[in-house]
Design an enzyme around this catalytic site. Sequence first.
Site, short mmCIF file in Angstrom:
data_model
loop_
_atom_site.label_atom_id
_atom_site.label_comp_id
_atom_site.label_asym_id
_atom_site.label_seq_id
_atom_site.Cartn_x
_atom_site.Cartn_y
_atom_site.Cartn_z
CB SER A 51 -0.76 22.45 -12.66
OG SER A 51 0.57 22.02 -12.82
NE ARG B 70 -2.13 27.09 -15.12
CZ ARG B 70 -0.98 26.42 -15.02
NH1 ARG B 70 -0.70 25.74 -13.92
NH2 ARG B 70 -0.12 26.40 -16.02
N GLY C 291 8.33 25.44 -8.73
CA GLY C 291 8.50 26.28 -9.92
C GLY C 291 7.29 27.16 -10.17
CB SER D 129 9.54 27.85 -18.21
OG SER D 129 8.50 27.53 -17.29
CB SER D 130 4.33 26.92 -20.50
OG SER D 130 4.10 26.09 -19.39
CG ASP E 19 5.50 17.77 -15.32
OD1 ASP E 19 6.59 18.21 -15.74
OD2 ASP E 19 4.71 18.44 -14.65
NE ARG F 284 11.74 16.08 -13.47
CZ ARG F 284 10.52 16.59 -13.34
NH1 ARG F 284 9.77 16.80 -14.40
NH2 ARG F 284 10.05 16.88 -12.14
O1 LIG Z 1 2.32 25.51 -15.44
C1 LIG Z 1 2.45 24.45 -14.80
O2 LIG Z 1 1.67 24.14 -13.88
C2 LIG Z 1 3.56 23.55 -15.17
C3 LIG Z 1 4.19 23.68 -16.39
C4 LIG Z 1 5.29 22.78 -16.82
O3 LIG Z 1 6.51 23.49 -16.73
P1 LIG Z 1 7.23 24.18 -18.02
O4 LIG Z 1 6.28 25.11 -18.64
O5 LIG Z 1 8.40 24.87 -17.40
O6 LIG Z 1 7.61 23.06 -18.95
C5 LIG Z 1 5.37 21.52 -15.95
O7 LIG Z 1 6.58 20.85 -16.18
C6 LIG Z 1 5.25 21.86 -14.48
O8 LIG Z 1 5.31 20.70 -13.68
C7 LIG Z 1 3.92 22.51 -14.19
C1 LIG Z 2 8.54 20.45 -13.16
C2 LIG Z 2 7.72 20.30 -12.14
O1 LIG Z 2 7.35 21.28 -11.27
P1 LIG Z 2 7.76 22.83 -11.15
O2 LIG Z 2 8.41 23.25 -12.44
O3 LIG Z 2 6.48 23.55 -10.92
O4 LIG Z 2 8.69 22.94 -9.98
C3 LIG Z 2 7.07 18.99 -11.89
O5 LIG Z 2 6.18 18.93 -11.03
O6 LIG Z 2 7.44 17.99 -12.53
#
Ligand SMILES: O=C(O)C1=C[C@@H](OP(=O)(O)O)[C@@H](O)[C@H](O)C1
Ligand SMILES: C=C(OP(=O)(O)O)C(=O)O
Length: 416
Positions: free
Chosen positions: A22, A26, A69, A143-144, A295, A326
């Site tokens: 993460s 960024r 993601g 989703s953030s 997570d 999940r």
């Molecule tokens: O911004 C990030 O690095 C993340 C935000 C979270 O997702 P959401 O904002 O979709 O919950 C998390 O679950 C993901 O593994 C990483």
């Molecule tokens: C949700 C996750 O990742 P991403 O959304 O970035 O694919 C994760 O790592 O648990």
Amino acid sequence: MQYEITAPAVLNHTVDLPSSKSVSNRALIIHALSGGGMLPQNLSDCDDTDVMIKALRDMPEVIDIKAAGTAMRFLTAYLAVTPGRHTITGIERMRHRPIRLLVDALRYLGAEVEYAGEEGYPPLRITGRPLDGGRIEIPGNVSSQYISALLMIGPVLRDGLRLHLTGDIISRPYIDMTLWIMGEFGAEAEWTDISTITVAPKPYAARGYNIENDWSAASYWYEMVALGGRDSEVTLTGLMDGSKQGDSSVSYIFSLLGVKTTFGTTEEGVPTTVRLSRNGHCVPRLEYDFINSPDLAQTFVVCCAALGVPFRFTGLQTLRIKETDRIEALKREMGKLGYVLRDVEGRELVWSGERCEPLPDAAVDTYDDHRMALAFAPLAMKWGRVRINNPHVVTKSYPHFWNDLKSSGFAIDIHE
Ligand SMILES: O=C(O)C1=C[C@@H](OP(=O)(O)O)[C@@H](O)[C@H](O)C1
Ligand SMILES: C=C(OP(=O)(O)O)C(=O)O
């Protein structure tokens, strides 16, 4: 492929955790927007960061971010403000992870983003150009990552950005971490009221940046110590007291399940190690809201059940749109192991202590989800042995996990 994992009698080891994906992803986007200079240091070697490094370095016409993601969402915003035409795509699952809210917000700002397949989902065709920015609204409850993606391009928008979040805000520590890292690169970005974030049109400053290791990855070692014998002890490197990673809350939650955290200091006085040991206390039942740390949910579902600690976990509504559903994956795999979990409207998981007959020689399926393998493997500490199907999924965030287990004294037998 299947791994059969056998635990050591005593766990006592130092583990060099992977860097946070993460933070890495960024820092890479902000580094690119700041005009380059020295690459961030201690970048993660995981798949999700690898795809980001390659996309930003090579900028091919078709960018494949596989299962990441963060890469999908952050690059979508980045490509919208960066001259050029690109298609961004990913694995089959990524084509079912929603992106409409981010696309709508970018279009509102004047960006040219089209769906190359199904409306509302990747792949996307993006033609980048400078954008003016201004005030936009986006729901905060899906989703953030959409919000972080928009915030990170804020400083390069001609008029900056006023982002108004509607509804509940989920995964909020990830938004705050984005603001923090932006600030480290000289941006002026802050909450200006309870639901508005304002980003000044002030360019990023190029600088070196050192990335902290991954607190989400730390959670699996906490779990091993919680499930291990009284003498279990693990030292984790590269973690800071007062970390900006929301999943550093793992240290508090595990204090309720018998694990003590002691921060260590290097010779230079920088706290960078964490020693996990047993504190001898465990709550009889656990209620926790995972809205800020989705997570970590798998870690605690598996760990509490194995400890015999009934639980009610809320704030799980985003788990259905992650690497897999999940909620379903947890219910099914825990059921195979003899634990009956119930979900409440896809937002809560409850275990009252109810057991069922476990499948003989059950192997845990991983559903292309790294956290299924990572969260279930520590069960070997409790039962001596556990089987995990398709174990390679861990490369999404923690490529050397199996090697770290072996170095810590676990044996791994491979069944093709
Ligand atoms: O911004 C990030 O690095 C993340 C935000 C979270 O997702 P959401 O904002 O979709 O919950 C998390 O679950 C993901 O593994 C990483
Ligand atoms: C949700 C996750 O990742 P991403 O959304 O970035 O694919 C994760 O790592 O648990």
